[in-house]
Design a protein around this motif. Structure first.
Motif, short mmCIF file in Angstrom:
data_model
loop_
_atom_site.label_atom_id
_atom_site.label_comp_id
_atom_site.label_asym_id
_atom_site.label_seq_id
_atom_site.Cartn_x
_atom_site.Cartn_y
_atom_site.Cartn_z
N VAL A 131 -39.04 5.02 26.24
CA VAL A 131 -39.47 6.29 26.81
C VAL A 131 -40.99 6.38 26.77
O VAL A 131 -41.66 5.57 26.13
CB VAL A 131 -38.85 7.48 26.04
CG1 VAL A 131 -37.35 7.48 26.17
CG2 VAL A 131 -39.27 7.45 24.58
N LEU A 132 -41.49 7.36 27.49
CA LEU A 132 -42.93 7.60 27.50
C LEU A 132 -43.45 7.75 26.07
O LEU A 132 -42.88 8.46 25.27
CB LEU A 132 -43.22 8.88 28.30
CG LEU A 132 -44.69 9.30 28.42
CD1 LEU A 132 -45.48 8.27 29.22
CD2 LEU A 132 -44.79 10.68 29.06
N GLN A 133 -44.51 7.04 25.74
CA GLN A 133 -45.20 7.08 24.45
C GLN A 133 -44.44 6.36 23.34
O GLN A 133 -44.76 6.53 22.16
CB GLN A 133 -45.52 8.53 24.03
CG GLN A 133 -46.43 9.24 25.03
CD GLN A 133 -46.64 10.71 24.74
OE1 GLN A 133 -45.78 11.35 24.14
NE2 GLN A 133 -47.76 11.24 25.16
N GLN A 134 -43.45 5.57 23.69
CA GLN A 134 -42.71 4.82 22.67
C GLN A 134 -43.45 3.55 22.31
O GLN A 134 -43.92 2.81 23.18
CB GLN A 134 -41.30 4.48 23.17
CG GLN A 134 -40.48 3.66 22.18
CD GLN A 134 -39.05 3.45 22.63
OE1 GLN A 134 -38.51 4.26 23.37
NE2 GLN A 134 -38.44 2.36 22.21
N LEU A 135 -43.57 3.29 21.02
CA LEU A 135 -44.14 2.04 20.52
C LEU A 135 -43.04 0.99 20.46
O LEU A 135 -42.02 1.18 19.80
CB LEU A 135 -44.72 2.26 19.12
CG LEU A 135 -45.25 1.03 18.39
CD1 LEU A 135 -46.54 0.55 19.03
CD2 LEU A 135 -45.48 1.35 16.91
N GLU A 136 -43.23 -0.12 21.16
CA GLU A 136 -42.24 -1.19 21.14
C GLU A 136 -42.75 -2.36 20.30
O GLU A 136 -43.83 -2.89 20.56
CB GLU A 136 -41.95 -1.68 22.56
CG GLU A 136 -41.19 -0.69 23.41
CD GLU A 136 -40.78 -1.31 24.73
OE1 GLU A 136 -39.62 -1.76 24.86
OE2 GLU A 136 -41.63 -1.35 25.64
N ARG A 137 -41.96 -2.72 19.31
CA ARG A 137 -42.28 -3.88 18.48
C ARG A 137 -41.11 -4.85 18.55
O ARG A 137 -39.98 -4.49 18.18
CB ARG A 137 -42.52 -3.46 17.03
CG ARG A 137 -43.83 -2.71 16.83
CD ARG A 137 -44.05 -2.38 15.37
NE ARG A 137 -43.83 -3.53 14.51
CZ ARG A 137 -44.52 -3.78 13.40
NH1 ARG A 137 -45.48 -2.96 13.04
NH2 ARG A 137 -44.24 -4.82 12.66
N PRO A 138 -41.34 -6.06 18.96
CA PRO A 138 -40.23 -7.01 19.09
C PRO A 138 -39.60 -7.40 17.76
O PRO A 138 -38.46 -7.83 17.71
CB PRO A 138 -40.88 -8.23 19.77
CG PRO A 138 -42.33 -8.11 19.47
CD PRO A 138 -42.61 -6.64 19.42
N ASP A 139 -40.36 -7.20 16.65
CA ASP A 139 -39.84 -7.60 15.35
C ASP A 139 -39.09 -6.49 14.63
O ASP A 139 -38.36 -6.74 13.67
CB ASP A 139 -40.99 -8.07 14.44
CG ASP A 139 -42.01 -6.96 14.20
OD1 ASP A 139 -42.30 -6.22 15.15
OD2 ASP A 139 -42.51 -6.84 13.07
N ALA A 140 -39.27 -5.23 15.07
CA ALA A 140 -38.63 -4.11 14.38
C ALA A 140 -38.52 -2.96 15.38
O ALA A 140 -39.42 -2.13 15.48
CB ALA A 140 -39.44 -3.69 13.16
N TYR A 141 -37.40 -2.89 16.07
CA TYR A 141 -37.27 -1.92 17.16
C TYR A 141 -37.06 -0.50 16.65
O TYR A 141 -37.16 0.45 17.41
CB TYR A 141 -36.11 -2.32 18.08
CG TYR A 141 -36.36 -1.96 19.53
CD1 TYR A 141 -37.35 -2.62 20.26
CD2 TYR A 141 -35.64 -0.95 20.14
CE1 TYR A 141 -37.60 -2.29 21.58
CE2 TYR A 141 -35.87 -0.61 21.47
CZ TYR A 141 -36.85 -1.28 22.18
OH TYR A 141 -37.09 -0.94 23.49
N ASP A 142 -36.77 -0.34 15.36
CA ASP A 142 -36.55 1.00 14.82
C ASP A 142 -37.85 1.64 14.33
O ASP A 142 -37.84 2.78 13.87
CB ASP A 142 -35.53 0.96 13.67
CG ASP A 142 -36.01 0.13 12.50
OD1 ASP A 142 -36.86 -0.77 12.71
OD2 ASP A 142 -35.53 0.35 11.38
N ILE A 143 -38.96 0.93 14.41
CA ILE A 143 -40.25 1.49 14.00
C ILE A 143 -40.84 2.29 15.15
O ILE A 143 -40.87 1.84 16.30
CB ILE A 143 -41.22 0.37 13.57
CG1 ILE A 143 -40.76 -0.24 12.24
CG2 ILE A 143 -42.64 0.93 13.42
CD1 ILE A 143 -41.64 -1.36 11.76
N THR A 144 -41.30 3.50 14.85
CA THR A 144 -42.02 4.31 15.82
C THR A 144 -43.38 4.65 15.25
O THR A 144 -43.69 4.35 14.09
CB THR A 144 -41.25 5.62 16.14
OG1 THR A 144 -41.43 6.54 15.07
CG2 THR A 144 -39.76 5.35 16.36
N VAL A 145 -44.21 5.31 16.06
CA VAL A 145 -45.55 5.67 15.57
C VAL A 145 -45.46 6.58 14.36
O VAL A 145 -46.37 6.62 13.53
CB VAL A 145 -46.40 6.33 16.67
CG1 VAL A 145 -46.67 5.35 17.80
CG2 VAL A 145 -45.76 7.60 17.19
#
Length: 648
Positions: A131-145
């Protein structure tokens, strides 16, 4: 109801209960909520606040702000003036709205002050992903800003399912009302979860009281403390903010009067005694008075009460030079009670510990020699400040003269607010405090930009304080709140002046224009870096320097006027100090509801405050091509030799 509706209704029915010697106290724990709405919270917390505004606007009043960080600062200012008995909640949208609050969270936690943060988060269901403003990390998808809040918060939780709300809020408010553990409490609310339906038990929404726990000291610790004090030749009390939060100023005054033990205070402890009290030596440490530092240097016993011993207090561990110095540390937080390798940690409420210590020290009094020395050093420092405050009748006054003028123009119950730059240190050593609530300087985090929003928080608390007192014997007129701020900090976060205009909040701002960063400029010069990058000047492109160009044609008074603020310009000239005092008096004479008043005055940034005869450890380059840096390093190396581990 929705999760967001449950949050708002629950928070509106929580109360703080306290008995700190002034009778039973009961007040709203969360008296209101700040928020800026975006797609993350507009249909959740925003909808819930609007619904209650229609049904019952007293349940959870909503307040606008212009910046999420500033909203947190307002809450911090409010919490400190209420002595941690009340705290605002702050709602934000996801993404930058949430991360704007990170600095505010750090301010709250560093200062041990409660604030409830409710940042929105990305979809818990991941129905729309990313979604808009979502932080995507390939190593940990449950991490957000919002995970950035974890190290900055005393409590962090994420409500990924509606049913988690009950434990999240109860656990968060437990931390919020714990004097030893309080700080930023962050409960992350995914935007889809906020709008979900939740079956809420009636008991969850009933009124609930949260008692502030004030632990008693162990009797064995008090007996041992009395033995150490009676055996000492040159004891010194260092009083911190914990004395004020425990409402223990009267007990501290009683102890000093009984025993003659001199008292110095930290930045957070200003107000524990009036400046002219016989046993009050004023500020201690890097920004302290020569009186407090002289007695600290020779003290054989330090009695720390409610202090966390930060580096300004200890002069970077050079303040206490007696070879056998020992420490008694009284603190509600064990973390602080055990600092400095203390001889005796006492984990207890400051007021309760002082009450028992007074009884244990009956008949004890320090030597006449110590009393005489304390009085002589105090008199020497008072003369120094008198000279610093005296008007020189030059067009550009020193900051010392400005502080003196504002100090004289304010009433005893008024509050001065500051946070960063050279002002906090100068205020710490020279401000002549007369009321326990009269000094509010955020110096644990020393956050530039805190001053105006923090001052608004103090003003809100002062208004609430006056409303509570109308049926009692205390004065019902709200305290005037005077923010002192330099141009550097003003430019960081002046936009909350618009908030004051919108609500008619009478906030007095004294803006000192010195065309740069005076504090870091002086520090840079003392460290051999020649005030590099600390002047507000036009760029000279050939050498790419900002140090030698023309002053920027910035009119901060006009800036404030453009925001709807009433401005008083104090023009340079021989009468500038008299004009400044008159301007503060004029602003104070305006009625409540008048709105903010800004007083603009220019100063000479090259005139320093009186020397504290102390030190602060800021490393200097060990090698350099600059002669000024090499000289500064030699001085630094000599100072480092005085540092000690302070194992008591």
């Amino acid at each position: 109801m929705t999760v967001a509706q449950a949050v708002v209704e629950f928070l509106g029915r929580q109360y703080t209960v306290d008995d700190a010697g002034d009778g039973e106290y009961r007040e709203r724990l969360i008296p209101g909520m700040f928020g800026i709405f975006g797609h993350g919270n507009v249909a959740g917390i925003g909808q819930a606040l609007k619904q209650w505004q229609v049904q019952d606007p007293t349940l959870m009043p909503y307040y606008q702000g212009r910046n999420e960080q500033a909203q947190v600062h307002q809450s911090v200012g409010y919490a400190r003036h209420t002595r941690r008995r009340s705290a605002f909640a702050v709602s934000s949208s996801i993404g930058p709205g949430a991360t704007n609050m990170l600095t505010g969270a750090a301010v709250a936690t560093t200062n041990r002050l409660p604030v409830l943060l409710l940042p929105s988060d990305t979809f818990a269901t991941r129905a729309a992903d990313p979604v808009l403003q979502q932080l995507e990390r390939p190593d940990a998808y449950d991490i957000t800003v919002n995970d950035s809040f974890r190290p900055l918060s005393k409590y962090f939780d994420r409500v990924n399912r509606p049913e988690q709300l009950f434990s999240a809020l109860h656990s968060g408010l437990r931390v919020l009302t714990d004097p030893a553990e309080t700080g930023a409490v962050t409960i992350s609310l995914p935007q889809d979860v906020q709008a979900e339906v939740l079956e809420v038990p009636a008991e969850f929404l009933a009124e609930r009281e949260w008692r502030i726990r004030r632990p008693e000291p162990e009797d064995a610790d008090i007996r041992r403390a009395a033995q150490l004090i009676r055996a000492a030749q040159r004891p010194l009390i260092i009083a911190g903010g914990g004395v004020l939060y425990a409402f223990a100023a009267a007990r501290l005054a009683e102890l000093a009067e009984l025993t003659g033990i001199p008292v110095a205070y930290t930045q957070a402890g200003v107000g524990v005694l009036p400046w002219d009290a016989p046993y009050c030596l004023g500020a201690v440490g890097s920004t302290g008075t020569t009186a407090a530092n002289a007695l600290a240097r020779d003290a054989d016993l330090i009695i720390g009460i409610g202090t966390r011993y930060e580096d300004f207090t200890t002069a970077s561990r050079t303040a206490f030079q007696h070879p056998g110095v020992q420490f008694i540390n009284i603190n509600v937080a064990a973390l602080d009670a055990y600092k400095q390798g203390t001889s005796l940690p006492i984990v207890a409420d400051a007021r309760k510990a002082l009450a028992k210590l007074i009884r244990s020290l009956s008949g004890y009094r320090v030597s006449g020699d110590l009393t005489a020395r304390a009085a002589a050093e105090k008199a020497r420092w008072n003369t120094t400040v008198d000279e610093a405050f005296d008007a020189r009748n030059t067009p550009l006054p020193s900051q010392n003269e400005i502080i003196g003028a504002v100090n004289r123009a304010m009433d005893a119950r008024d509050v001065v607010v500051c946070a960063a730059g050279s002002l906090p240190g100068d205020l710490h050593k020279m401000w002549r405090i007369r009321d326990p609530f009269g000094y509010h300087v955020e110096y644990a985090y020393s956050c530039m930009g805190y001053e105006i929003p923090g001052g608004l928080g103090v003003k809100r608390a002062a208004v609430a304080e006056a409303l509570r007192a109308r049926e009692g014997t205390e004065p019902s007129k709200p305290r005037d709140v005077v923010v002192m701020v330099g141009d550097g900090s003003y430019l960081m976060m002046h936009t909350e002046l618009v908030t004051a205009v919108a609500e008619g909040l009478k906030l007095i701002v004294v803006l000192i224009q010195n065309h740069g960063y005076a504090s870091i400029g002086a520090l840079s010069e003392s460290l051999g870096s020649q005030r590099f990058g600390t002047r507000y000047r036009t760029l000279e492109p050939k050498r790419h320097t900002f140090d030698d160009g023309e002053k920027l044609p910035v009119d901060l008074a006009a800036n404030a006027e453009s925001l709807g603020v009433r401005v008083i310009r104090v023009e340079p000239g021989a009468n500038v100090i008299a004009d400044l005092e008159a301007a503060v008096a004029k602003a104070k004479a305006e009625p409540e509801g008048f709105g903010p008043v800004l007083i603009h005055v220019e100063s000479d940034p090259l005139l320093d405050a009186p020397d504290s005869e102390s030190w602060w450890d800021v490393p200097v380059s060990a090698v350099s091509d600059l002669e000024s840096t090499r000289t500064a390093y030699q001085n630094y190396a000599r100072r480092k030799e005085q540092q000690k581990p302070l194992l008591g």
